[in-house]
Design a protein around this motif. Structure first.
Motif, PDB file in Angstrom:
ATOM      1  N   ALA A 148      57.029 -32.836 -36.296  1.00  0.00           N
ATOM      2  CA  ALA A 148      57.717 -34.088 -35.961  1.00  0.00           C
ATOM      3  C   ALA A 148      58.566 -34.544 -37.151  1.00  0.00           C
ATOM      4  N   LEU A 149      59.697 -35.170 -36.841  1.00  0.00           N
ATOM      5  CA  LEU A 149      60.565 -35.693 -37.894  1.00  0.00           C
ATOM      6  C   LEU A 149      59.949 -36.937 -38.498  1.00  0.00           C
ATOM      7  N   GLN A 150      60.113 -37.091 -39.781  1.00  0.00           N
ATOM      8  CA  GLN A 150      59.608 -38.260 -40.476  1.00  0.00           C
ATOM      9  C   GLN A 150      60.772 -39.044 -41.057  1.00  0.00           C
ATOM     10  N   GLU A 151      60.578 -40.351 -41.224  1.00  0.00           N
ATOM     11  CA  GLU A 151      61.587 -41.211 -41.810  1.00  0.00           C
ATOM     12  C   GLU A 151      61.249 -41.465 -43.262  1.00  0.00           C
ATOM     13  N   TYR A 152      62.276 -41.498 -44.106  1.00  0.00           N
ATOM     14  CA  TYR A 152      62.125 -41.830 -45.514  1.00  0.00           C
ATOM     15  C   TYR A 152      63.111 -42.943 -45.838  1.00  0.00           C
TER      16      TYR A 152
ATOM     17  N   GLY B 143      70.685 -34.052 -49.605  1.00  0.00           N
ATOM     18  CA  GLY B 143      69.426 -33.435 -50.041  1.00  0.00           C
ATOM     19  C   GLY B 143      68.629 -32.826 -48.898  1.00  0.00           C
ATOM     20  N   GLY B 144      69.292 -32.318 -47.889  1.00  0.00           N
ATOM     21  CA  GLY B 144      68.607 -31.705 -46.763  1.00  0.00           C
ATOM     22  C   GLY B 144      68.206 -32.672 -45.674  1.00  0.00           C
ATOM     23  N   ALA B 145      68.588 -33.937 -45.802  1.00  0.00           N
ATOM     24  CA  ALA B 145      68.282 -34.946 -44.785  1.00  0.00           C
ATOM     25  C   ALA B 145      69.594 -35.526 -44.260  1.00  0.00           C
ATOM     26  N   VAL B 146      69.573 -36.003 -43.027  1.00  0.00           N
ATOM     27  CA  VAL B 146      70.751 -36.575 -42.391  1.00  0.00           C
ATOM     28  C   VAL B 146      70.607 -38.089 -42.355  1.00  0.00           C
ATOM     29  N   VAL B 147      71.674 -38.800 -42.772  1.00  0.00           N
ATOM     30  CA  VAL B 147      71.676 -40.263 -42.783  1.00  0.00           C
ATOM     31  C   VAL B 147      71.785 -40.752 -41.346  1.00  0.00           C
ATOM     32  N   LYS B 148      70.823 -41.572 -40.901  1.00  0.00           N
ATOM     33  CA  LYS B 148      70.799 -42.086 -39.532  1.00  0.00           C
ATOM     34  C   LYS B 148      71.167 -43.563 -39.449  1.00  0.00           C
ATOM     35  N   GLU B 149      70.922 -44.332 -40.519  1.00  0.00           N
ATOM     36  CA  GLU B 149      71.123 -45.771 -40.458  1.00  0.00           C
ATOM     37  C   GLU B 149      71.454 -46.297 -41.850  1.00  0.00           C
ATOM     38  N   LEU B 150      72.374 -47.262 -41.914  1.00  0.00           N
ATOM     39  CA  LEU B 150      72.718 -47.941 -43.157  1.00  0.00           C
ATOM     40  C   LEU B 150      72.543 -49.440 -42.944  1.00  0.00           C
ATOM     41  N   LYS B 151      71.881 -50.118 -43.887  1.00  0.00           N
ATOM     42  CA  LYS B 151      71.690 -51.564 -43.801  1.00  0.00           C
ATOM     43  C   LYS B 151      71.948 -52.172 -45.165  1.00  0.00           C
ATOM     44  N   GLU B 152      72.521 -53.370 -45.149  1.00  0.00           N
ATOM     45  CA  GLU B 152      72.658 -54.128 -46.382  1.00  0.00           C
ATOM     46  C   GLU B 152      71.544 -55.165 -46.402  1.00  0.00           C
ATOM     47  N   VAL B 153      70.790 -55.191 -47.468  1.00  0.00           N
ATOM     48  CA  VAL B 153      69.648 -56.086 -47.591  1.00  0.00           C
ATOM     49  C   VAL B 153      70.154 -57.462 -48.011  1.00  0.00           C
ATOM     50  N   GLU B 154      69.548 -58.501 -47.449  1.00  0.00           N
ATOM     51  CA  GLU B 154      69.918 -59.856 -47.826  1.00  0.00           C
ATOM     52  C   GLU B 154      69.651 -60.090 -49.302  1.00  0.00           C
ATOM     53  N   VAL B 155      70.522 -60.854 -49.924  1.00  0.00           N
ATOM     54  CA  VAL B 155      70.369 -61.167 -51.334  1.00  0.00           C
ATOM     55  C   VAL B 155      69.327 -62.269 -51.499  1.00  0.00           C
ATOM     56  N   LYS B 156      68.386 -62.047 -52.376  1.00  0.00           N
ATOM     57  CA  LYS B 156      67.377 -63.057 -52.647  1.00  0.00           C
ATOM     58  C   LYS B 156      67.932 -64.035 -53.670  1.00  0.00           C
ATOM     59  N   LEU B 157      67.640 -65.296 -53.476  1.00  0.00           N
ATOM     60  CA  LEU B 157      68.115 -66.329 -54.379  1.00  0.00           C
ATOM     61  C   LEU B 157      67.243 -66.352 -55.634  1.00  0.00           C
ATOM     62  N   VAL B 158      67.870 -66.669 -56.762  1.00  0.00           N
ATOM     63  CA  VAL B 158      67.141 -66.734 -58.026  1.00  0.00           C
ATOM     64  C   VAL B 158      67.213 -68.152 -58.579  1.00  0.00           C
ATOM     65  N   SER B 159      66.252 -68.500 -59.407  1.00  0.00           N
ATOM     66  CA  SER B 159      66.186 -69.849 -59.967  1.00  0.00           C
ATOM     67  C   SER B 159      67.020 -69.937 -61.244  1.00  0.00           C
ATOM     68  N   ALA B 160      67.230 -71.161 -61.700  1.00  0.00           N
ATOM     69  CA  ALA B 160      67.980 -71.396 -62.933  1.00  0.00           C
ATOM     70  C   ALA B 160      67.233 -70.815 -64.132  1.00  0.00           C
ATOM     71  N   ALA B 161      65.907 -70.842 -64.105  1.00  0.00           N
ATOM     72  CA  ALA B 161      65.119 -70.289 -65.209  1.00  0.00           C
ATOM     73  C   ALA B 161      65.296 -68.774 -65.324  1.00  0.00           C
ATOM     74  N   GLN B 162      65.352 -68.089 -64.184  1.00  0.00           N
ATOM     75  CA  GLN B 162      65.564 -66.645 -64.212  1.00  0.00           C
ATOM     76  C   GLN B 162      66.951 -66.310 -64.749  1.00  0.00           C
ATOM     77  N   LEU B 163      67.966 -67.068 -64.341  1.00  0.00           N
ATOM     78  CA  LEU B 163      69.314 -66.837 -64.843  1.00  0.00           C
ATOM     79  C   LEU B 163      69.415 -67.171 -66.326  1.00  0.00           C
ATOM     80  N   ALA B 164      68.715 -68.203 -66.777  1.00  0.00           N
ATOM     81  CA  ALA B 164      68.728 -68.574 -68.186  1.00  0.00           C
ATOM     82  C   ALA B 164      68.154 -67.450 -69.050  1.00  0.00           C
ATOM     83  N   LYS B 165      67.136 -66.782 -68.547  1.00  0.00           N
ATOM     84  CA  LYS B 165      66.540 -65.668 -69.278  1.00  0.00           C
ATOM     85  C   LYS B 165      67.508 -64.481 -69.355  1.00  0.00           C
TER      86      LYS B 165
END
Length: 95
Positions: free
Chosen positions: A3-7, A26-48
């Protein structure tokens, strides 16, 4: 054959990769492409990341704040654009 497996391959980049559906990688066929939603970051994370104070981050990014007044949250891509652009004032220096 069995059976085919998904990676799942996760790629982080400033620009989308040049991959097309049906492409053989690499021997596999691309079946689906998705763009992941951007997670928001806090001011403290940006300050670092940008070595700035939290208050400076909040002052510079007030126009793109997506959180509340108490909890400032920002899109990291938009924040990078705003924090890294140089504001030139006055006429250029004549040497």
């Amino acid at each position: 054959m069995g059976a085919l497996q998904e990676y799942l391959i996760v790629v982080e980049s400033n620009k989308p990769p040049h991959v097309t559906i049906g492409q053989n990688i690499g021997g596999a066929v691309v079946k689906e492409l998705k763009e992941v939603e951007v997670k928001l970051v806090s001011a403290a994370q940006l300050a670092k990341i940008y070595n700035l104070s939290v208050n400076t981050i909040r002052d510079k990014l007030v126009s793109i704040n997506q959180g509340t007044a108490g909890k400032c949250l920002y899109n990291p891509q938009l924040a990078h654009n705003v924090l890294t652009t140089k504001n030139q004032r006055g006429r250029p220096r004549a040497n």
